[in-house]
Motif scaffolding. Sequence first.
Motif, PDB file in Angstrom:
ATOM      1  N   ILE A   9      81.745  63.507  65.511  1.00  0.00           N
ATOM      2  CA  ILE A   9      80.514  62.962  64.929  1.00  0.00           C
ATOM      3  C   ILE A   9      79.323  63.816  65.338  1.00  0.00           C
ATOM      4  CG2 ILE A   9      78.875  61.040  65.038  1.00  0.00           C
ATOM      5  CD1 ILE A   9      81.214  59.155  65.163  1.00  0.00           C
ATOM      6  N   THR A  10      79.244  64.132  66.628  1.00  0.00           N
ATOM      7  CA  THR A  10      78.129  64.929  67.135  1.00  0.00           C
ATOM      8  C   THR A  10      78.049  66.275  66.431  1.00  0.00           C
ATOM      9  OG1 THR A  10      78.345  63.882  69.309  1.00  0.00           O
ATOM     10  CG2 THR A  10      77.087  65.928  69.205  1.00  0.00           C
ATOM     11  N   THR A  11      79.195  66.923  66.267  1.00  0.00           N
ATOM     12  CA  THR A  11      79.228  68.230  65.614  1.00  0.00           C
ATOM     13  C   THR A  11      78.824  68.114  64.150  1.00  0.00           C
ATOM     14  OG1 THR A  11      81.034  68.885  67.090  1.00  0.00           O
ATOM     15  CG2 THR A  11      80.645  70.260  65.154  1.00  0.00           C
ATOM     16  N   ALA A  12      79.335  67.086  63.462  1.00  0.00           N
ATOM     17  CA  ALA A  12      79.009  66.895  62.045  1.00  0.00           C
ATOM     18  C   ALA A  12      77.514  66.675  61.853  1.00  0.00           C
ATOM     19  CB  ALA A  12      79.786  65.707  61.485  1.00  0.00           C
ATOM     20  N   ARG A  65      82.015  71.500  55.615  1.00  0.00           N
ATOM     21  CA  ARG A  65      82.619  71.405  56.948  1.00  0.00           C
ATOM     22  C   ARG A  65      82.107  70.169  57.680  1.00  0.00           C
ATOM     23  NH1 ARG A  65      81.687  75.663  61.947  1.00  0.00           N
ATOM     24  NH2 ARG A  65      83.099  74.651  63.430  1.00  0.00           N
ATOM     25  N   ALA A  66      80.807  69.891  57.556  1.00  0.00           N
ATOM     26  CA  ALA A  66      80.227  68.725  58.217  1.00  0.00           C
ATOM     27  C   ALA A  66      80.819  67.432  57.670  1.00  0.00           C
ATOM     28  CB  ALA A  66      78.717  68.730  58.036  1.00  0.00           C
ATOM     29  N   ILE A  67      80.972  67.357  56.348  1.00  0.00           N
ATOM     30  CA  ILE A  67      81.560  66.168  55.733  1.00  0.00           C
ATOM     31  C   ILE A  67      83.008  65.993  56.192  1.00  0.00           C
ATOM     32  CG2 ILE A  67      82.329  65.198  53.539  1.00  0.00           C
ATOM     33  CD1 ILE A  67      79.821  66.437  52.280  1.00  0.00           C
ATOM     34  N   SER A  68      83.745  67.100  56.246  1.00  0.00           N
ATOM     35  CA  SER A  68      85.142  67.041  56.695  1.00  0.00           C
ATOM     36  C   SER A  68      85.225  66.550  58.138  1.00  0.00           C
ATOM     37  CB  SER A  68      85.794  68.420  56.566  1.00  0.00           C
ATOM     38  OG  SER A  68      85.788  68.874  55.226  1.00  0.00           O
ATOM     39  N   LEU A  69      84.309  67.023  58.978  1.00  0.00           N
ATOM     40  CA  LEU A  69      84.295  66.587  60.379  1.00  0.00           C
ATOM     41  C   LEU A  69      83.962  65.099  60.495  1.00  0.00           C
ATOM     42  CD1 LEU A  69      82.637  69.576  62.274  1.00  0.00           C
ATOM     43  CD2 LEU A  69      84.905  68.601  62.709  1.00  0.00           C
ATOM     44  N   MET A  70      83.042  64.611  59.666  1.00  0.00           N
ATOM     45  CA  MET A  70      82.701  63.188  59.718  1.00  0.00           C
ATOM     46  C   MET A  70      83.890  62.331  59.297  1.00  0.00           C
ATOM     47  SD  MET A  70      80.638  60.812  60.508  1.00  0.00           S
ATOM     48  CE  MET A  70      79.022  61.588  60.731  1.00  0.00           C
ATOM     49  N   ILE A  71      84.591  62.759  58.253  1.00  0.00           N
ATOM     50  CA  ILE A  71      85.783  62.015  57.825  1.00  0.00           C
ATOM     51  C   ILE A  71      86.848  62.060  58.913  1.00  0.00           C
ATOM     52  CG2 ILE A  71      87.657  61.963  56.136  1.00  0.00           C
ATOM     53  CD1 ILE A  71      85.667  63.034  54.058  1.00  0.00           C
ATOM     54  N   LEU A  72      87.014  63.228  59.544  1.00  0.00           N
ATOM     55  CA  LEU A  72      87.958  63.347  60.649  1.00  0.00           C
ATOM     56  C   LEU A  72      87.557  62.417  61.787  1.00  0.00           C
ATOM     57  CD1 LEU A  72      90.287  64.707  62.190  1.00  0.00           C
ATOM     58  CD2 LEU A  72      88.669  66.505  62.873  1.00  0.00           C
ATOM     59  N   ALA A  73      86.252  62.349  62.076  1.00  0.00           N
ATOM     60  CA  ALA A  73      85.772  61.481  63.148  1.00  0.00           C
ATOM     61  C   ALA A  73      86.116  60.025  62.862  1.00  0.00           C
ATOM     62  CB  ALA A  73      84.261  61.644  63.315  1.00  0.00           C
ATOM     63  N   MET A  74      85.953  59.592  61.625  1.00  0.00           N
ATOM     64  CA  MET A  74      86.272  58.210  61.273  1.00  0.00           C
ATOM     65  C   MET A  74      87.772  57.939  61.404  1.00  0.00           C
ATOM     66  SD  MET A  74      83.373  56.860  60.792  1.00  0.00           S
ATOM     67  CE  MET A  74      82.804  58.015  62.069  1.00  0.00           C
ATOM     68  N   LEU A 133      73.159  63.221  74.492  1.00  0.00           N
ATOM     69  CA  LEU A 133      74.434  63.276  75.199  1.00  0.00           C
ATOM     70  C   LEU A 133      74.324  62.599  76.563  1.00  0.00           C
ATOM     71  CD1 LEU A 133      77.346  64.173  75.399  1.00  0.00           C
ATOM     72  CD2 LEU A 133      76.571  66.433  76.142  1.00  0.00           C
ATOM     73  N   ALA A 134      73.199  62.790  77.242  1.00  0.00           N
ATOM     74  CA  ALA A 134      72.985  62.141  78.537  1.00  0.00           C
ATOM     75  C   ALA A 134      72.920  60.629  78.372  1.00  0.00           C
ATOM     76  CB  ALA A 134      71.708  62.665  79.193  1.00  0.00           C
ATOM     77  N   ILE A 135      72.213  60.158  77.344  1.00  0.00           N
ATOM     78  CA  ILE A 135      72.100  58.720  77.095  1.00  0.00           C
ATOM     79  C   ILE A 135      73.483  58.117  76.832  1.00  0.00           C
ATOM     80  CG2 ILE A 135      71.235  57.007  75.459  1.00  0.00           C
ATOM     81  CD1 ILE A 135      68.728  58.673  75.150  1.00  0.00           C
ATOM     82  N   SER A 136      74.288  58.813  76.031  1.00  0.00           N
ATOM     83  CA  SER A 136      75.635  58.329  75.726  1.00  0.00           C
ATOM     84  C   SER A 136      76.512  58.300  76.985  1.00  0.00           C
ATOM     85  CB  SER A 136      76.272  59.212  74.657  1.00  0.00           C
ATOM     86  OG  SER A 136      75.533  59.170  73.459  1.00  0.00           O
ATOM     87  N   THR A 137      76.359  59.306  77.837  1.00  0.00           N
ATOM     88  CA  THR A 137      77.141  59.358  79.078  1.00  0.00           C
ATOM     89  C   THR A 137      76.800  58.184  79.974  1.00  0.00           C
ATOM     90  OG1 THR A 137      77.191  61.779  78.968  1.00  0.00           O
ATOM     91  CG2 THR A 137      77.721  60.776  81.082  1.00  0.00           C
ATOM     92  N   TRP A 138      75.519  57.892  80.110  1.00  0.00           N
ATOM     93  CA  TRP A 138      75.103  56.768  80.950  1.00  0.00           C
ATOM     94  C   TRP A 138      75.604  55.441  80.387  1.00  0.00           C
ATOM     95  CZ3 TRP A 138      69.589  59.127  80.552  1.00  0.00           C
ATOM     96  CH2 TRP A 138      69.504  60.240  81.397  1.00  0.00           C
ATOM     97  N   GLY A 139      75.560  55.310  79.059  1.00  0.00           N
ATOM     98  CA  GLY A 139      76.045  54.086  78.441  1.00  0.00           C
ATOM     99  C   GLY A 139      77.526  53.873  78.686  1.00  0.00           C
ATOM    100  N   PHE A 140      78.295  54.946  78.609  1.00  0.00           N
ATOM    101  CA  PHE A 140      79.732  54.858  78.852  1.00  0.00           C
ATOM    102  C   PHE A 140      79.989  54.489  80.318  1.00  0.00           C
ATOM    103  CE2 PHE A 140      82.826  56.209  75.613  1.00  0.00           C
ATOM    104  CZ  PHE A 140      84.003  55.808  76.224  1.00  0.00           C
ATOM    105  N   ALA A 141      79.254  55.125  81.229  1.00  0.00           N
ATOM    106  CA  ALA A 141      79.445  54.870  82.659  1.00  0.00           C
ATOM    107  C   ALA A 141      79.076  53.445  83.033  1.00  0.00           C
ATOM    108  CB  ALA A 141      78.613  55.859  83.473  1.00  0.00           C
ATOM    109  N   ALA A 142      78.115  52.852  82.323  1.00  0.00           N
ATOM    110  CA  ALA A 142      77.668  51.501  82.649  1.00  0.00           C
ATOM    111  C   ALA A 142      78.761  50.461  82.452  1.00  0.00           C
ATOM    112  CB  ALA A 142      76.447  51.144  81.796  1.00  0.00           C
ATOM    113  N   THR A 143      79.750  50.776  81.625  1.00  0.00           N
ATOM    114  CA  THR A 143      80.811  49.799  81.365  1.00  0.00           C
ATOM    115  C   THR A 143      81.910  49.815  82.430  1.00  0.00           C
ATOM    116  OG1 THR A 143      82.014  51.374  79.954  1.00  0.00           O
ATOM    117  CG2 THR A 143      80.401  49.961  78.884  1.00  0.00           C
TER     118      THR A 143
END
Length: 291
Positions: free
Chosen positions: A223-226, A4-13, A174-184
């Motif tokens: 990606i996060t879930t995988a 399932r994790a591999i399938s999710l990673m392929i789906l993410a890509m 998740l917080a770090i990613s949120t801040w990075g997105f907001a910075a743009t």
Amino acid sequence: MILRAISLMILAMALLAGSDVFFKLSTALAPAGQVMTLVSLGGTAAFVALARAMGTPVFGRDALHPLVMLRNALEISAAIGLLYALKYVPLPVFAAIMQGGPLVVVLGAAIFLKEQVGWRRWTAVGVGIVGMLLVIRPFGTGFTGHEFWAILGVVSLAARDLVTRLSPPHIPSLAISTWGFAATIPVGLVIWGMEGLPPQLDAPSLWAIAGAILFTTTGYLAITTAMRLAPASVVSPFRYARLIFTTGLGVLVFGDRPDAMTLLGAAIILCAGLYTFLRERRLAREGATGA
């Protein structure tokens, strides 16, 4: 669980390859600054909602930590590079250059973090650089200079990942990613103002931007879930599926026709990156056994 994790990673890509397509479509229909601003706003809102649903705090002093601020700056640099690369560079070329990210991480880790890198991985990095030169061909007639936007993007992402390694472990990813997105967001507004172009609010433009937001955020979530379902050593190699998806979509949607040199360079980068990953995995396993 692993399947399932591999399938999710392929789906993410596949989703992130779709995100590349929607970014390219939207920057052809609307000002680049508008695209960056709206995607940043939409993505930040999605991440904040996800953080609230998971009970992850995103407002606090940690957002001002020096390493977090440095990471945000690199996120901005990466966003600018990727935005203009997707606007001007054919998707097969863009995808091939982006696969050099793991090699740049190894290079940066050796130079800046003083990590031990043996001759095998140094050789893989060198081979990967040769592959990238075959794709870019800086002295060829097809070179436009816009390829450097993709290089800026991949180098910035690699540096961002290195800084993330040094970030305080108590700060949720998740917080770090949120801040990075907001910075743009403010950077997108500045670029939009510098372009001096009116907003494009027609249906095709807004649908393309909405697609970029949807595919980017769902790809990130996949990606996060995988990564939570299986060890990184199991699922990370499947990140290279993005090269196949992005190149294929470039051919189908935009009629791109990568030549033999581009395909050869992409294959070299792919093999060098996979070898580097497998070598790091083996060394980590040997280190764990020795411990």
